[in-house]
Design a protein around this motif. Sequence first.
Motif, mmCIF file in Angstrom:
data_model
loop_
_atom_site.group_PDB
_atom_site.id
_atom_site.type_symbol
_atom_site.label_atom_id
_atom_site.label_comp_id
_atom_site.label_asym_id
_atom_site.label_seq_id
_atom_site.Cartn_x
_atom_site.Cartn_y
_atom_site.Cartn_z
ATOM 1 N N VAL A 1 29.135 55.705 48.213
ATOM 2 C CA VAL A 1 30.170 54.978 47.469
ATOM 3 C C VAL A 1 29.908 53.481 47.561
ATOM 4 C CG1 VAL A 1 32.632 54.422 47.419
ATOM 5 C CG2 VAL A 1 31.896 56.787 47.681
ATOM 6 N N GLY A 2 29.541 53.006 48.735
ATOM 7 C CA GLY A 2 29.234 51.594 48.903
ATOM 8 C C GLY A 2 28.048 51.158 48.062
ATOM 9 N N GLY A 3 27.022 51.985 48.014
ATOM 10 C CA GLY A 3 25.851 51.662 47.196
ATOM 11 C C GLY A 3 26.180 51.607 45.718
ATOM 12 N N CYS B 1 28.227 48.408 45.047
ATOM 13 C CA CYS B 1 27.363 47.223 45.064
ATOM 14 C C CYS B 1 26.480 47.169 43.820
ATOM 15 C CB CYS B 1 26.506 47.206 46.325
ATOM 16 S SG CYS B 1 27.409 46.793 47.816
ATOM 17 N N ALA B 2 25.927 48.310 43.434
ATOM 18 C CA ALA B 2 25.086 48.352 42.237
ATOM 19 C C ALA B 2 25.897 47.988 40.988
ATOM 20 C CB ALA B 2 24.462 49.736 42.080
ATOM 21 N N TYR B 3 27.127 48.479 40.905
ATOM 22 C CA TYR B 3 27.966 48.149 39.758
ATOM 23 C C TYR B 3 28.325 46.658 39.756
ATOM 24 C CZ TYR B 3 31.592 48.258 36.235
ATOM 25 O OH TYR B 3 32.336 48.002 35.122
ATOM 26 N N GLY B 4 28.546 46.088 40.936
ATOM 27 C CA GLY B 4 28.810 44.660 41.019
ATOM 28 C C GLY B 4 27.625 43.839 40.539
ATOM 29 N N LYS C 1 37.360 31.503 27.311
ATOM 30 C CA LYS C 1 36.082 31.862 27.897
ATOM 31 C C LYS C 1 36.048 31.552 29.393
ATOM 32 C CE LYS C 1 31.187 31.608 27.188
ATOM 33 N NZ LYS C 1 30.142 31.399 26.239
ATOM 34 N N GLY C 2 36.659 30.452 29.803
ATOM 35 C CA GLY C 2 36.706 30.107 31.215
ATOM 36 C C GLY C 2 37.462 31.135 32.027
ATOM 37 N N GLY C 3 38.528 31.678 31.456
ATOM 38 C CA GLY C 3 39.310 32.709 32.132
ATOM 39 C C GLY C 3 38.513 33.985 32.310
ATOM 40 N N ARG C 4 37.760 34.369 31.290
ATOM 41 C CA ARG C 4 36.913 35.557 31.402
ATOM 42 C C ARG C 4 35.828 35.350 32.442
ATOM 43 N NH1 ARG C 4 35.393 36.883 25.329
ATOM 44 N NH2 ARG C 4 35.045 34.677 25.470
ATOM 45 N N LEU C 5 35.285 34.145 32.506
ATOM 46 C CA LEU C 5 34.240 33.851 33.482
ATOM 47 C C LEU C 5 34.782 33.935 34.911
ATOM 48 C CD1 LEU C 5 31.328 32.888 34.023
ATOM 49 C CD2 LEU C 5 32.209 30.561 33.911
ATOM 50 N N ILE C 6 35.927 33.312 35.142
ATOM 51 C CA ILE C 6 36.532 33.341 36.477
ATOM 52 C C ILE C 6 36.891 34.772 36.869
ATOM 53 C CG2 ILE C 6 38.518 32.577 37.848
ATOM 54 C CD1 ILE C 6 36.501 30.373 37.306
ATOM 55 N N PHE C 7 37.496 35.512 35.943
ATOM 56 C CA PHE C 7 37.860 36.899 36.228
ATOM 57 C C PHE C 7 36.613 37.746 36.492
ATOM 58 C CE2 PHE C 7 38.858 41.251 34.839
ATOM 59 C CZ PHE C 7 39.861 41.530 35.747
ATOM 60 N N GLY C 8 35.563 37.527 35.720
ATOM 61 C CA GLY C 8 34.316 38.267 35.905
ATOM 62 C C GLY C 8 33.706 38.005 37.268
ATOM 63 N N ILE C 9 33.663 36.748 37.683
ATOM 64 C CA ILE C 9 33.117 36.395 38.994
ATOM 65 C C ILE C 9 33.972 37.015 40.096
ATOM 66 C CG2 ILE C 9 32.714 34.477 40.589
ATOM 67 C CD1 ILE C 9 31.911 32.826 38.100
ATOM 68 N N PHE C 10 35.287 36.945 39.935
ATOM 69 C CA PHE C 10 36.188 37.533 40.925
ATOM 70 C C PHE C 10 35.933 39.036 41.070
ATOM 71 C CE2 PHE C 10 40.266 39.691 41.752
ATOM 72 C CZ PHE C 10 40.488 39.233 43.043
ATOM 73 N N MET C 11 35.782 39.735 39.959
ATOM 74 C CA MET C 11 35.575 41.174 40.008
ATOM 75 C C MET C 11 34.219 41.520 40.625
ATOM 76 S SD MET C 11 38.320 42.545 39.263
ATOM 77 C CE MET C 11 37.727 44.214 39.371
ATOM 78 N N ILE C 12 33.204 40.714 40.360
ATOM 79 C CA ILE C 12 31.895 40.931 40.978
ATOM 80 C C ILE C 12 32.023 40.837 42.498
ATOM 81 C CG2 ILE C 12 29.601 39.928 41.294
ATOM 82 C CD1 ILE C 12 29.825 39.102 38.284
ATOM 83 N N VAL D 1 34.697 41.307 44.270
ATOM 84 C CA VAL D 1 35.486 42.435 44.755
ATOM 85 C C VAL D 1 34.617 43.685 44.866
ATOM 86 C CG1 VAL D 1 37.345 44.035 44.137
ATOM 87 C CG2 VAL D 1 37.719 41.578 43.991
ATOM 88 N N TYR D 2 33.852 44.009 43.822
ATOM 89 C CA TYR D 2 33.022 45.214 43.851
ATOM 90 C C TYR D 2 31.979 45.154 44.955
ATOM 91 C CZ TYR D 2 34.924 46.986 39.472
ATOM 92 O OH TYR D 2 35.751 47.478 38.516
ATOM 93 N N VAL D 3 31.273 44.037 45.059
ATOM 94 C CA VAL D 3 30.238 43.923 46.088
ATOM 95 C C VAL D 3 30.877 43.902 47.477
ATOM 96 C CG1 VAL D 3 28.414 42.441 46.996
ATOM 97 C CG2 VAL D 3 28.577 42.836 44.536
ATOM 98 N N GLY D 4 31.994 43.202 47.625
ATOM 99 C CA GLY D 4 32.664 43.135 48.921
ATOM 100 C C GLY D 4 33.151 44.481 49.396
ATOM 101 N N VAL D 5 33.820 45.222 48.527
ATOM 102 C CA VAL D 5 34.312 46.549 48.906
ATOM 103 C C VAL D 5 33.132 47.496 49.139
ATOM 104 C CG1 VAL D 5 35.668 48.546 48.153
ATOM 105 C CG2 VAL D 5 36.534 46.240 47.786
ATOM 106 N N GLY D 6 32.084 47.347 48.348
ATOM 107 C CA GLY D 6 30.888 48.158 48.568
ATOM 108 C C GLY D 6 30.289 47.918 49.939
ATOM 109 N N LEU D 7 30.220 46.662 50.351
ATOM 110 C CA LEU D 7 29.697 46.353 51.685
ATOM 111 C C LEU D 7 30.612 46.881 52.782
ATOM 112 C CD1 LEU D 7 28.357 42.735 51.132
ATOM 113 C CD2 LEU D 7 27.021 44.833 51.444
ATOM 114 N N LEU D 8 31.910 46.836 52.548
ATOM 115 C CA LEU D 8 32.839 47.411 53.524
ATOM 116 C C LEU D 8 32.607 48.907 53.682
ATOM 117 C CD1 LEU D 8 36.170 45.556 52.679
ATOM 118 C CD2 LEU D 8 34.674 45.178 54.640
#
Length: 69
Positions: A49-51, A54-57, A12-23, A25-32
């Motif tokens: 595309v950015g919106g 970010c919304a998916y993140g 569960k800890g691995g899924r949590l860390i991976f989930g936070i990392f992906m969030i 990434v999505y928000v960061g690339v969206g802002l870029l």
Amino acid sequence: MERDDNMNNMPKGGRLIFGIFMILVYVGVGLLFIFDVFNIDNVAVSASVGGVLCAYGVWRGYRLYKGMN
């Protein structure tokens, strides 16, 4: 069917860390995309595309918070 079994075997800890990392990434690339770092000629496409990214993140963050992952 194997995919579900593999996800349940992941700690569960691995899924949590991976989930936070992906969030992040999505928000960061969206802002870029929103701030047009990639120099795309069509600003509307870049902002759209950015919106969406970010919304998916945010949606993934909500799902992670609610435990739906």
